[in-house]
Design a protein around this motif. Structure first.
Motif, PDB file in Angstrom:
ATOM      1  N   LEU A   1       0.807  16.106  -4.796  1.00  0.00           N
ATOM      2  CA  LEU A   1       0.882  15.326  -5.529  1.00  0.00           C
ATOM      3  C   LEU A   1       1.141  16.056  -6.997  1.00  0.00           C
ATOM      4  O   LEU A   1       2.054  15.819  -8.059  1.00  0.00           O
ATOM      5  CB  LEU A   1      -0.112  14.869  -5.244  1.00  0.00           C
ATOM      6  CG  LEU A   1      -0.904  13.701  -5.009  1.00  0.00           C
ATOM      7  CD1 LEU A   1      -2.316  13.155  -5.462  1.00  0.00           C
ATOM      8  CD2 LEU A   1       0.031  12.807  -5.109  1.00  0.00           C
ATOM      9  N   GLU A   2       1.125  17.398  -6.857  1.00  0.00           N
ATOM     10  CA  GLU A   2       1.461  18.434  -8.209  1.00  0.00           C
ATOM     11  C   GLU A   2       3.410  18.433  -8.312  1.00  0.00           C
ATOM     12  O   GLU A   2       3.529  18.873  -9.100  1.00  0.00           O
ATOM     13  CB  GLU A   2       0.852  19.424  -7.696  1.00  0.00           C
ATOM     14  CG  GLU A   2      -0.106  20.164  -7.776  1.00  0.00           C
ATOM     15  CD  GLU A   2      -1.131  19.083  -8.946  1.00  0.00           C
ATOM     16  OE1 GLU A   2      -0.714  19.231 -10.018  1.00  0.00           O
ATOM     17  OE2 GLU A   2      -2.156  18.298  -8.992  1.00  0.00           O
ATOM     18  N   LEU A   3       3.596  18.060  -6.660  1.00  0.00           N
ATOM     19  CA  LEU A   3       5.406  18.649  -7.015  1.00  0.00           C
ATOM     20  C   LEU A   3       5.302  16.981  -7.667  1.00  0.00           C
ATOM     21  O   LEU A   3       6.559  16.385  -8.020  1.00  0.00           O
ATOM     22  CB  LEU A   3       5.436  18.370  -5.812  1.00  0.00           C
ATOM     23  CG  LEU A   3       5.265  19.356  -4.915  1.00  0.00           C
ATOM     24  CD1 LEU A   3       5.607  19.371  -3.064  1.00  0.00           C
ATOM     25  CD2 LEU A   3       5.588  20.909  -5.111  1.00  0.00           C
TER      26      LEU A   3
ATOM     27  N   ASP B   1       7.105   1.800  -6.812  1.00  0.00           N
ATOM     28  CA  ASP B   1       6.964   0.658  -7.923  1.00  0.00           C
ATOM     29  C   ASP B   1       7.026  -0.421  -7.737  1.00  0.00           C
ATOM     30  O   ASP B   1       6.471  -1.510  -7.802  1.00  0.00           O
ATOM     31  CB  ASP B   1       8.228   0.840  -8.791  1.00  0.00           C
ATOM     32  CG  ASP B   1       8.122   0.047 -10.020  1.00  0.00           C
ATOM     33  OD1 ASP B   1       6.993  -0.168 -10.980  1.00  0.00           O
ATOM     34  OD2 ASP B   1       9.343  -0.946 -10.596  1.00  0.00           O
ATOM     35  N   VAL B   2       7.745  -0.370  -6.165  1.00  0.00           N
ATOM     36  CA  VAL B   2       8.147  -1.903  -5.649  1.00  0.00           C
ATOM     37  C   VAL B   2       6.126  -2.027  -4.848  1.00  0.00           C
ATOM     38  O   VAL B   2       5.800  -3.035  -4.794  1.00  0.00           O
ATOM     39  CB  VAL B   2       8.694  -2.035  -4.582  1.00  0.00           C
ATOM     40  CG1 VAL B   2       8.672  -3.337  -2.938  1.00  0.00           C
ATOM     41  CG2 VAL B   2      10.613  -1.820  -5.157  1.00  0.00           C
ATOM     42  N   SER B   3       5.793  -1.056  -3.847  1.00  0.00           N
ATOM     43  CA  SER B   3       4.768  -1.430  -3.759  1.00  0.00           C
ATOM     44  C   SER B   3       3.455  -1.804  -4.587  1.00  0.00           C
ATOM     45  O   SER B   3       2.966  -1.769  -4.174  1.00  0.00           O
ATOM     46  CB  SER B   3       4.305   0.348  -2.430  1.00  0.00           C
ATOM     47  OG  SER B   3       4.441   1.360  -3.480  1.00  0.00           O
ATOM     48  N   GLN B   4       4.022  -0.474  -5.877  1.00  0.00           N
ATOM     49  CA  GLN B   4       3.025  -0.908  -7.048  1.00  0.00           C
ATOM     50  C   GLN B   4       2.424  -3.044  -7.158  1.00  0.00           C
ATOM     51  O   GLN B   4       1.597  -3.265  -7.907  1.00  0.00           O
ATOM     52  CB  GLN B   4       2.413  -0.187  -8.277  1.00  0.00           C
ATOM     53  CG  GLN B   4       1.606  -0.462  -8.688  1.00  0.00           C
ATOM     54  CD  GLN B   4       1.204   0.477 -10.097  1.00  0.00           C
ATOM     55  OE1 GLN B   4       2.731   0.091 -10.814  1.00  0.00           O
ATOM     56  NE2 GLN B   4       0.376   0.973 -10.724  1.00  0.00           N
TER      57      GLN B   4
ATOM     58  N   ASN C   1       0.925  -1.686   0.120  1.00  0.00           N
ATOM     59  CA  ASN C   1       0.100   0.462  -0.250  1.00  0.00           C
ATOM     60  C   ASN C   1       0.905   1.143  -0.172  1.00  0.00           C
ATOM     61  O   ASN C   1       2.223   1.166   0.341  1.00  0.00           O
ATOM     62  CB  ASN C   1      -0.837  -0.089   1.561  1.00  0.00           C
ATOM     63  CG  ASN C   1      -2.240  -1.153   1.101  1.00  0.00           C
ATOM     64  OD1 ASN C   1      -3.254  -0.984   0.652  1.00  0.00           O
ATOM     65  ND2 ASN C   1      -2.168  -2.086   2.434  1.00  0.00           N
ATOM     66  N   SER C   2       0.201   2.173  -0.747  1.00  0.00           N
ATOM     67  CA  SER C   2       1.034   3.851   0.189  1.00  0.00           C
ATOM     68  C   SER C   2      -0.013   5.015   0.544  1.00  0.00           C
ATOM     69  O   SER C   2      -1.228   4.208  -0.645  1.00  0.00           O
ATOM     70  CB  SER C   2       1.561   4.378  -1.180  1.00  0.00           C
ATOM     71  OG  SER C   2       0.831   4.249  -2.692  1.00  0.00           O
ATOM     72  N   VAL C   3       0.393   5.378   1.152  1.00  0.00           N
ATOM     73  CA  VAL C   3      -0.486   6.778   1.350  1.00  0.00           C
ATOM     74  C   VAL C   3      -0.272   7.916   1.895  1.00  0.00           C
ATOM     75  O   VAL C   3       1.390   7.785   2.674  1.00  0.00           O
ATOM     76  CB  VAL C   3      -1.283   6.269   2.152  1.00  0.00           C
ATOM     77  CG1 VAL C   3      -0.671   5.777   4.103  1.00  0.00           C
ATOM     78  CG2 VAL C   3      -2.567   6.553   3.108  1.00  0.00           C
TER      79      VAL C   3
ATOM     80  N   SER D   1       2.173   8.098 -10.793  1.00  0.00           N
ATOM     81  CA  SER D   1       0.921   6.780 -11.317  1.00  0.00           C
ATOM     82  C   SER D   1       1.145   5.801 -11.054  1.00  0.00           C
ATOM     83  O   SER D   1       0.619   4.828 -10.923  1.00  0.00           O
ATOM     84  CB  SER D   1       1.761   6.853 -13.150  1.00  0.00           C
ATOM     85  OG  SER D   1       3.005   6.473 -13.746  1.00  0.00           O
ATOM     86  N   ARG D   2       2.136   5.423  -9.254  1.00  0.00           N
ATOM     87  CA  ARG D   2       2.360   4.329  -8.844  1.00  0.00           C
ATOM     88  C   ARG D   2       2.191   4.584  -8.033  1.00  0.00           C
ATOM     89  O   ARG D   2       2.330   4.174  -6.674  1.00  0.00           O
ATOM     90  CB  ARG D   2       3.807   4.372  -9.205  1.00  0.00           C
ATOM     91  CG  ARG D   2       4.543   3.274 -10.644  1.00  0.00           C
ATOM     92  CD  ARG D   2       6.189   3.333 -10.954  1.00  0.00           C
ATOM     93  NE  ARG D   2       6.095   2.555 -12.260  1.00  0.00           N
ATOM     94  CZ  ARG D   2       5.986   2.877 -13.243  1.00  0.00           C
ATOM     95  NH1 ARG D   2       5.315   4.422 -13.312  1.00  0.00           N
ATOM     96  NH2 ARG D   2       6.233   1.785 -14.046  1.00  0.00           N
TER      97      ARG D   2
END
Length: 434
Positions: free
Chosen positions: A199-201, A178-181, A61-63, A208-209
């Motif tokens: 997120l704009e940075l 990339d690893v998390s996705q 996951n990513s958050v 996309s990942r």
């Protein structure tokens, strides 16, 4: 044996006070919560469920946790991790990596820190890598060993997440996400930031990942919940060595929170700042007043600390200015009242001061103009007044437009507290505001 036990259970007052201060200071300085965070129930539930899925089921996951400074981002995450590590099947399995954008200023330093925290120095050994990409590829390969059921889950905590986005090519963020996705190894990437536009940075390939999960900490905590937080933060834990002292302490804290004067101080503090950091600072100052002769917190302690913490620095500066400088401040305030806040120049202030000297004052010396100019410049150095525009060569110094950086209440408070303020000056001030 029985004597030894009784000695352990009944500590002296000094030892109890010292232990209580150590326990509470640790809680305040480490931004720890003794109970579940107030007003953040949904955020707590969401984050706990997300990290549990990584720790137990090997789901990547990513958050992002987004909120203003002092809103409790680190505190919430620490509480969730503490709760998670208390579960049997998680404690021995999970690995934590903490990175901070202020410390790990580039990807090479961050990679070394990841290697150290994952205890992979022995794996890396004395190997010489030709490039950063090679080093990163080797480390990620070490993380990818086995499938997601045999690999140990790793939680990456990226504090000041927005600073990692300024790293060259965002290589670290790209590879972690990339690893998390791709679920090559069970990892969770938790970013903490105070920037809403984070997120704009991110570059397109990084964005996309990312899972685009965001937890916003915009606390809706009411004053009653704030009081409960104060009560829980000041209360001693159940495992405190001396039960009798902790019971008395906790009963006193409960009584303290019900006191009307204490409630007024806390309400004032709550209205000015709801964040946990400023609350912990206030409680630290209160805790510093606890001594052997005063082993519990009294309402007077909180009132005094509340007064000290809300002291106006500019009003304090005014207590140290000369009588001439105070007269100039009053003249400026008088001009502000007449011209409804319009800028003024030295000449206008000097004329107002001369009127006061000629008509009303019998106790103030009639200072020469250069002395008055010097006093005016000193007020500018103290930043009590400032120019409206940058100084121009064409404008004479006497006619440069200035603005007073104090409001009505600050000047009034300074005059009331000014030591041995001449009666004429005090009366002029009151008539000016009148």
């Amino acid at each position: 044996m029985s004597k030894r036990k009784s000695k352990e259970s009944h500590m002296t007052v000094g030892e109890c006070v010292s232990q209580a201060q150590k326990c509470l200071r640790q809680r305040f300085c480490r931004q720890e919560l003794s109970t579940r965070p107030m007003g953040l129930e949904s955020q707590h539930k969401h984050l706990l469920e997300l990290l549990r899925r990584t720790a137990v089921h090997g789901e990547s996951n990513s958050v992002l946790i987004v909120g203003p400074r002092g809103s409790g981002k680190t505190m919430l995450l620490s509480y969730v991790l503490k709760e998670l590590l208390q579960e049997k099947d998680v404690k021995s399995n999970i690995m934590l990596v903490h990175l901070n954008g202020l410390l790990q200023t580039d990807d090479r330093i961050a990679l070394k820190e990841i290697t150290r925290q994952l205890n992979l120095e022995n794996v890396v050994g004395d190997k010489v890598f030709g490039s950063f990409a090679e080093n990163l590829a080797f480390l990620l390969e070490a993380l990818k060993k086995g499938d997601r059921h045999s690999s140990r889950p790793v939680i990456f905590v990226l504090d000041e997440f927005d600073l990692f986005a300024h790293h060259k090519n965002q290589t670290l963020l790209y590879n972690l996400l990339d690893v998390s996705q791709s679920a090559q190894a069970p990892i969770a990437v938790v970013g903490l930031t105070c920037r809403l536009d984070v997120l704009e940075l991110l570059e397109k390939r990084v964005k996309s990942r990312f899972s685009h999960r965001q937890i916003h900490l915009l606390s809706s905590m009411g004053f009653s919940q704030y009081l409960e937080t104060v009560l829980s933060q000041l209360s001693l834990p159940a495992d405190f060595p001396d039960t009798k002292f902790s019971d008395e302490w906790n009963a006193n804290v409960k009584k303290l929170c019900e006191d009307k004067s204490v409630e007024d101080v806390l309400r004032k503090h709550f209205n000015s700042s709801k964040d946990f950091r400023s609350l912990h600072l206030l409680l630290l100052l209160v805790l510093g007043r606890v001594t052997v002769s005063n082993p519990v917190i009294k309402p007077a302690d909180l009132l005094e600390v509340g007064r000290l913490s809300s002291v106006d620095s500019k009003a304090n500066i005014l207590h140290g200015v000369s009588v001439l400088e105070l007269c100039l401040i009053i003249a400026m305030k008088h001009l502000n009242d007449i011209y409804e806040g319009e800028p003024f120049n030295f000449q206008m202030v000097h004329n107002e001061f001369k009127k006061f000297i000629s008509r009303k004052s019998h106790s103030i010396h009639n200072f020469e103009k250069p002395v008055v100019i010097k006093a005016f410049e000193h007020l500018q150095q103290l930043e009590l007044i400032r120019p409206v525009e940058a100084c121009s060569v064409k404008i004479q110094r006497d006619y440069q437009l200035m603005k007073l950086m104090l409001d009505h209440t600050q000047v009034m408070e300074a005059i009331q507290r000014y030591p041995q303020c001449p009666t004429d000056v005090r009366q002029w001030a009151f008539s000016a505001f009148g």
